[in-house]
Design a protein around this motif. Sequence first.
Motif, PDB file in Angstrom:
ATOM      1  N   GLU A   3      56.033  44.331  69.269  1.00 59.93           N
ATOM      2  CA  GLU A   3      57.160  45.144  69.714  1.00 59.93           C
ATOM      3  C   GLU A   3      58.482  44.567  69.217  1.00 59.93           C
ATOM      4  OE1 GLU A   3      58.989  48.328  71.455  1.00 59.93           O
ATOM      5  OE2 GLU A   3      56.829  47.971  71.652  1.00 59.93           O
ATOM      6  N   GLY A   4      59.255  45.401  68.518  1.00 62.80           N
ATOM      7  CA  GLY A   4      60.568  44.977  68.055  1.00 62.80           C
ATOM      8  C   GLY A   4      60.569  44.132  66.800  1.00 62.80           C
ATOM      9  N   LYS A   5      59.400  43.830  66.231  1.00 61.40           N
ATOM     10  CA  LYS A   5      59.331  43.019  65.023  1.00 61.40           C
ATOM     11  C   LYS A   5      59.661  43.872  63.790  1.00 61.40           C
ATOM     12  CE  LYS A   5      57.658  39.299  67.120  1.00 61.40           C
ATOM     13  NZ  LYS A   5      58.454  38.051  67.253  1.00 61.40           N
ATOM     14  N   THR A   6      60.369  43.281  62.851  1.00 61.63           N
ATOM     15  CA  THR A   6      60.634  43.938  61.584  1.00 61.63           C
ATOM     16  C   THR A   6      59.606  43.461  60.575  1.00 61.63           C
ATOM     17  OG1 THR A   6      63.009  44.102  62.028  1.00 61.63           O
ATOM     18  CG2 THR A   6      62.302  44.313  59.740  1.00 61.63           C
ATOM     19  N   VAL A   7      58.820  44.408  60.065  1.00 59.56           N
ATOM     20  CA  VAL A   7      57.698  44.083  59.182  1.00 59.56           C
ATOM     21  C   VAL A   7      57.929  44.694  57.813  1.00 59.56           C
ATOM     22  CG1 VAL A   7      55.204  44.248  58.843  1.00 59.56           C
ATOM     23  CG2 VAL A   7      56.130  44.084  61.168  1.00 59.56           C
ATOM     24  N   LEU A   8      57.824  43.878  56.784  1.00 55.50           N
ATOM     25  CA  LEU A   8      57.861  44.353  55.406  1.00 55.50           C
ATOM     26  C   LEU A   8      56.432  44.387  54.882  1.00 55.50           C
ATOM     27  CD1 LEU A   8      59.428  45.081  52.777  1.00 55.50           C
ATOM     28  CD2 LEU A   8      59.412  42.635  52.244  1.00 55.50           C
ATOM     29  N   ILE A   9      55.987  45.545  54.367  1.00 52.80           N
ATOM     30  CA  ILE A   9      54.619  45.675  53.890  1.00 52.80           C
ATOM     31  C   ILE A   9      54.598  46.282  52.495  1.00 52.80           C
ATOM     32  CG2 ILE A   9      54.343  47.913  55.073  1.00 52.80           C
ATOM     33  CD1 ILE A   9      51.362  47.239  55.414  1.00 52.80           C
ATOM     34  N   VAL A  73      53.841  41.413  54.994  1.00 52.65           N
ATOM     35  CA  VAL A  73      52.431  41.721  54.749  1.00 52.65           C
ATOM     36  C   VAL A  73      52.258  42.090  53.279  1.00 52.65           C
ATOM     37  CG1 VAL A  73      50.442  43.124  55.388  1.00 52.65           C
ATOM     38  CG2 VAL A  73      52.172  42.572  57.119  1.00 52.65           C
ATOM     39  N   ASN A  74      51.645  41.207  52.521  1.00 48.84           N
ATOM     40  CA  ASN A  74      51.350  41.455  51.115  1.00 48.84           C
ATOM     41  C   ASN A  74      49.969  42.109  51.022  1.00 48.84           C
ATOM     42  OD1 ASN A  74      53.622  40.306  49.615  1.00 48.84           O
ATOM     43  ND2 ASN A  74      52.968  38.340  50.459  1.00 48.84           N
ATOM     44  N   LEU A  75      49.959  43.437  50.887  1.00 46.07           N
ATOM     45  CA  LEU A  75      48.695  44.171  50.894  1.00 46.07           C
ATOM     46  C   LEU A  75      48.421  44.915  49.588  1.00 46.07           C
ATOM     47  CD1 LEU A  75      47.272  46.062  53.957  1.00 46.07           C
ATOM     48  CD2 LEU A  75      47.169  47.144  51.716  1.00 46.07           C
TER      49      LEU A  75
END
Length: 251
Positions: A3-9, A73-75
């Motif tokens: 919750e509230g986390k900024t995620v780069l994917i 997240v390196n996907l």
Amino acid sequence: MLEGKTVLITGASGGLGGLVANQLTAEGARVVALGRSRPDANIAEFLPHDLSTPSGIEAAAQAIEGRQWDILVNLAGVQHFGPVEQEDPAHLLSGYLINLVAPVRLAQAAAPGMKARGAGQIVNIGSIFGSINFAHFATYSSAKAGLRGFSQALRRELAGTGVDVTYVAPRAVRTAMVSDRVLEFAKLTQMHIDPPEATARRIVSAIRARRRDVYLGFPEAFFVRLNALLPGLVDRALSANDRKAAQLFAR
């Protein structure tokens, strides 16, 4: 936890990445996708960058430097199935750039801000093929092996900084990256291909729990450990399947 986390994917425009992005969003994260094409997934922001070229990778790295990222997240990934001599040289190069160089450079760009705040997480999505290096997947396997090694080394380097490194290694997943020939190989060798929904849930669970190394699937996860101890035994176990795969390219 998310919750509230900024995620780069990266890779959110793919079948697996889109599911991961949607689940992260559903759990309260603000998801920013980076890639060549805007994904259909539920995201807050899109950063258009091409990770298949050195200049594209550098532009992406510069775009994320200085921004606050809680999780990277390196996907993104691409794959070649076939004899290594049959892989187009341009595809070979872009494959290493997408599968290995881009994750390393993006981690390099995101890590300083995470260290400065004393909190963060870098998630690298590898493959079982990065630990059990399959014939006819030579460039993909070797790139993912490099990503696995980078993840372990970076984790040791960041120890005590508050920044965790998670490495997740799925087995084959039923997405567009699995070609008809790979499906044929899977039938010949009884290779498992997992549904993307289940794999996405396992990836998000690993992110949420901030796990270190996660290998998905049995008996593949067992063979990872066996290959580390007795690679010759695994060679013999896989030799029959390798011969079956070679027949696909002798037609």
